[in-house]
Design a protein around this motif. Structure first.
Motif, PDB file in Angstrom:
ATOM      1  N   ILE A 237       0.863  -1.184   0.000  1.00  0.00           N
ATOM      2  CA  ILE A 237       0.000   0.000   0.000  1.00  0.00           C
ATOM      3  C   ILE A 237       0.899   1.233   0.000  1.00  0.00           C
ATOM      4  O   ILE A 237       2.075   1.160   0.399  1.00  0.00           O
ATOM      5  N   LYS A 238       0.356   2.352  -0.438  1.00  0.00           N
ATOM      6  CA  LYS A 238       1.139   3.579  -0.463  1.00  0.00           C
ATOM      7  C   LYS A 238       1.485   4.024   0.959  1.00  0.00           C
ATOM      8  O   LYS A 238       0.659   3.971   1.859  1.00  0.00           O
ATOM      9  N   ARG A 239       2.728   4.456   1.157  1.00  0.00           N
ATOM     10  CA  ARG A 239       3.190   4.858   2.483  1.00  0.00           C
ATOM     11  C   ARG A 239       2.392   6.068   2.975  1.00  0.00           C
ATOM     12  O   ARG A 239       2.241   7.059   2.259  1.00  0.00           O
ATOM     13  N   ASN A 240       1.906   5.967   4.219  1.00  0.00           N
ATOM     14  CA  ASN A 240       1.111   7.045   4.806  1.00  0.00           C
ATOM     15  C   ASN A 240       1.354   7.029   6.318  1.00  0.00           C
ATOM     16  O   ASN A 240       0.754   6.248   7.049  1.00  0.00           O
ATOM     17  N   GLN A 241       2.237   7.907   6.783  1.00  0.00           N
ATOM     18  CA  GLN A 241       2.615   7.915   8.192  1.00  0.00           C
ATOM     19  C   GLN A 241       1.455   8.351   9.099  1.00  0.00           C
ATOM     20  O   GLN A 241       1.311   7.856  10.217  1.00  0.00           O
ATOM     21  N   LYS A 242       0.644   9.259   8.605  1.00  0.00           N
ATOM     22  CA  LYS A 242      -0.487   9.719   9.425  1.00  0.00           C
ATOM     23  C   LYS A 242      -1.489   8.600   9.655  1.00  0.00           C
ATOM     24  O   LYS A 242      -1.977   8.401  10.779  1.00  0.00           O
ATOM     25  N   GLU A 243      -1.820   7.838   8.602  1.00  0.00           N
ATOM     26  CA  GLU A 243      -2.731   6.704   8.763  1.00  0.00           C
ATOM     27  C   GLU A 243      -2.097   5.621   9.624  1.00  0.00           C
ATOM     28  O   GLU A 243      -2.777   4.969  10.419  1.00  0.00           O
ATOM     29  N   ALA A 244      -0.785   5.439   9.470  1.00  0.00           N
ATOM     30  CA  ALA A 244      -0.096   4.435  10.288  1.00  0.00           C
ATOM     31  C   ALA A 244      -0.199   4.782  11.767  1.00  0.00           C
ATOM     32  O   ALA A 244      -0.485   3.914  12.609  1.00  0.00           O
ATOM     33  N   ALA A 245       0.007   6.051  12.107  1.00  0.00           N
ATOM     34  CA  ALA A 245      -0.084   6.469  13.513  1.00  0.00           C
ATOM     35  C   ALA A 245      -1.501   6.286  14.051  1.00  0.00           C
ATOM     36  O   ALA A 245      -1.692   5.908  15.218  1.00  0.00           O
ATOM     37  N   LYS A 246      -2.496   6.521  13.187  1.00  0.00           N
ATOM     38  CA  LYS A 246      -3.884   6.334  13.624  1.00  0.00           C
ATOM     39  C   LYS A 246      -4.149   4.881  14.007  1.00  0.00           C
ATOM     40  O   LYS A 246      -4.737   4.590  15.049  1.00  0.00           O
ATOM     41  N   TRP A 247      -3.671   3.959  13.181  1.00  0.00           N
ATOM     42  CA  TRP A 247      -3.901   2.543  13.482  1.00  0.00           C
ATOM     43  C   TRP A 247      -3.035   2.065  14.641  1.00  0.00           C
ATOM     44  O   TRP A 247      -3.450   1.200  15.420  1.00  0.00           O
ATOM     45  N   TYR A 248      -1.822   2.616  14.785  1.00  0.00           N
ATOM     46  CA  TYR A 248      -0.998   2.287  15.946  1.00  0.00           C
ATOM     47  C   TYR A 248      -1.704   2.688  17.237  1.00  0.00           C
ATOM     48  O   TYR A 248      -1.695   1.946  18.223  1.00  0.00           O
ATOM     49  N   LEU A 249      -2.303   3.867  17.220  1.00  0.00           N
ATOM     50  CA  LEU A 249      -2.981   4.345  18.426  1.00  0.00           C
ATOM     51  C   LEU A 249      -4.168   3.462  18.772  1.00  0.00           C
ATOM     52  O   LEU A 249      -4.389   3.128  19.946  1.00  0.00           O
ATOM     53  N   ARG A 250      -4.931   3.074  17.766  1.00  0.00           N
ATOM     54  CA  ARG A 250      -6.080   2.193  18.035  1.00  0.00           C
ATOM     55  C   ARG A 250      -5.616   0.845  18.584  1.00  0.00           C
ATOM     56  O   ARG A 250      -6.225   0.290  19.512  1.00  0.00           O
ATOM     57  N   ALA A 251      -4.533   0.312  18.006  1.00  0.00           N
ATOM     58  CA  ALA A 251      -4.022  -0.972  18.478  1.00  0.00           C
ATOM     59  C   ALA A 251      -3.475  -0.852  19.890  1.00  0.00           C
ATOM     60  O   ALA A 251      -3.663  -1.757  20.723  1.00  0.00           O
ATOM     61  N   ALA A 252      -2.787   0.249  20.192  1.00  0.00           N
ATOM     62  CA  ALA A 252      -2.256   0.448  21.545  1.00  0.00           C
ATOM     63  C   ALA A 252      -3.379   0.562  22.558  1.00  0.00           C
ATOM     64  O   ALA A 252      -3.312  -0.025  23.649  1.00  0.00           O
ATOM     65  N   GLU A 253      -4.426   1.286  22.208  1.00  0.00           N
ATOM     66  CA  GLU A 253      -5.575   1.383  23.111  1.00  0.00           C
ATOM     67  C   GLU A 253      -6.280   0.037  23.273  1.00  0.00           C
ATOM     68  O   GLU A 253      -6.934  -0.193  24.286  1.00  0.00           O
ATOM     69  N   GLY A 254      -6.132  -0.840  22.275  1.00  0.00           N
ATOM     70  CA  GLY A 254      -6.715  -2.175  22.359  1.00  0.00           C
ATOM     71  C   GLY A 254      -5.845  -3.182  23.081  1.00  0.00           C
ATOM     72  O   GLY A 254      -6.239  -4.335  23.228  1.00  0.00           O
ATOM     73  N   GLY A 255      -4.629  -2.770  23.529  1.00  0.00           N
ATOM     74  CA  GLY A 255      -3.794  -3.652  24.328  1.00  0.00           C
ATOM     75  C   GLY A 255      -2.622  -4.279  23.609  1.00  0.00           C
ATOM     76  O   GLY A 255      -1.949  -5.146  24.174  1.00  0.00           O
ATOM     77  N   ASN A 256      -2.324  -3.866  22.366  1.00  0.00           N
ATOM     78  CA  ASN A 256      -1.186  -4.431  21.657  1.00  0.00           C
ATOM     79  C   ASN A 256       0.101  -3.756  22.126  1.00  0.00           C
ATOM     80  O   ASN A 256       0.269  -2.540  21.995  1.00  0.00           O
TER      81      ASN A 256
END
Length: 362
Positions: A237-256
């Motif tokens: 997929i095309k590199r997108n740091q902003k979208e990556a940070a959004k999904w990292y935050l959701r995963a971190a809040e989910g306990g990853n």
């Protein structure tokens, strides 16, 4: 005496008898009024209301019992046992259609008890259980139960059967189980199928992204982390740091835990998110408390710079035990600078330390 010889006036006429009713003197010009009754005109009649339309016949409730049994079975194949049991009470047709899934739920639960039962627990603690043959027997027994439940249509059993096949090196069989669960909409099955595509030779990143997105949208924390990793590195997929940070935050809040460390870096360097040292420190500490080796190492370095060498030694020792090679040198340097008592206290704290238990979203 005659009338001519009278010297006093004649007597006045006698007054009329007393009466409480006033009597008006008669007037010659007085007219008698006729009390005529006024004729009141009736109010204008209101126009008649428009005719009320006849009420439409009330729509009858949907007849769920008319749904094809195959559709009901497929719609609930990825549901948990409690949801299947609740849906079975809707009507007799659903109860009959979901009978295989109820049987599969029983087999799946029994298989998990066998897999994580006392034999596996004793082996994990290092307690002798009569050799590895018994462990293998229990594993094969659990796998057989999972396979039986999978044949009855349980997506959760397909995931567990695929996981055991993957651990035994039978990856093609595992991928088939993951694909069957993913096509039924099971979030873990979709995530595991995406991971298997990433680890294929050669990697199939585009197909992995195709399965990570629905799993991440369903709330699976591991899929959210992997999707963020692909977006950060531009894999499939095309590199997108902003979208990556959004999904990292959701995963971190989910306990990853890995996502906790990555989101701390995003906040530290302002990659995809506004730079925020306070949040960066909080996520780094949480990742360290959960046992992430790089987070433990970095926390140890920060504690050493702050002057707390005893606690720093504890974190560096924990990072070294988890395989962080960069922490070993710094640990040895701090050991030489501390007294024997403080060194012993730090190492004793490392022995007693336990990672923080979290329950990631599945």
């Amino acid at each position: 005496m005659d009338a001519g010889s009278q010297t006093w006036p004649p007597p006045a006429p006698s007054p009329p008898p007393f009466s409480s009713r006033l009597r008006a003197s008669p007037s010659p010009h007085r007219r008698r009024r006729r009390h005529s009754k006024k004729q009141h005109k009736p109010p204008p009649a209101e126009p008649p209301p428009p005719p009320t339309p006849a009420p439409a016949p009330a729509p009858q409730g949907a007849d769920f019992s008319a749904l094809p049994p195959e559709l009901v079975h497929r719609a609930l194949a990825a549901s948990c046992a409690s949801d299947v049991a609740a849906a079975s009470r809707a009507c007799r047709a659903w109860r009959d259609a979901l009978r295989p899934l109820r049987e599969a739920a029983v087999l799946h639960a029994y298989g998990r008890r066998v897999k994580h039962g006392p034999v596996a627990g004793a082996a994990a603690r290092g307690v002798g259980v009569g050799g590895g043959g018994r462990i293998d027997t229990e594993r094969q027994r659990a796998l057989g139960l999972f396979q039986r439940a999978a044949r009855l249509g349980s997506a959760a059993a397909m995931v567990d059967a695929g996981l055991m096949c993957w651990e035994e090196g039978r990856r093609e069989e595992a991928v088939e189980y993951y694909r069957s669960a993913a096509e039924l909409g099971h979030p873990v099955g979709m995530c595991n199928l995406g991971v298997s595509y990433l680890e294929a030779d050669p990697p199939k990143a585009e197909q992995a992204i195709r399965w990570f997105y629905p799993s991440a949208s369903a709330g699976n924390a591991r899929a959210q982390y992997n999707l963020g990793l692909c977006l950060q590195n531009g894999k499939g997929i095309k590199r997108n740091q902003k979208e990556a940070a959004k999904w990292y935050l959701r995963a971190a809040e989910g306990g990853n835990v890995r996502a906790m460390y990555n989101i701390s870096l995003c906040y530290s360097y302002g990659e995809g998110l506004a730079q925020d040292p306070v949040r960066a420190k909080r996520w780094l500490q949480l990742a360290a408390d959960c046992g992430h080796k790089k987070a433990l190492y970095e926390c140890g370095i920060k504690l050493c710079a702050a002057g707390d060498k005893v606690k720093s030694l504890t974190y560096l020792e924990l990072a070294t035990r988890r395989g962080e090679t960069a922490a070993a040198h710094m640990r040895d340097v701090i050991l030489e600078s501390l007294s024997a008592a403080n060194s012993q206290r730090a190492l004793s704290d490392a022995d007693k330390w336990k990672p923080r238990a979290l329950h990631p979203r599945r």
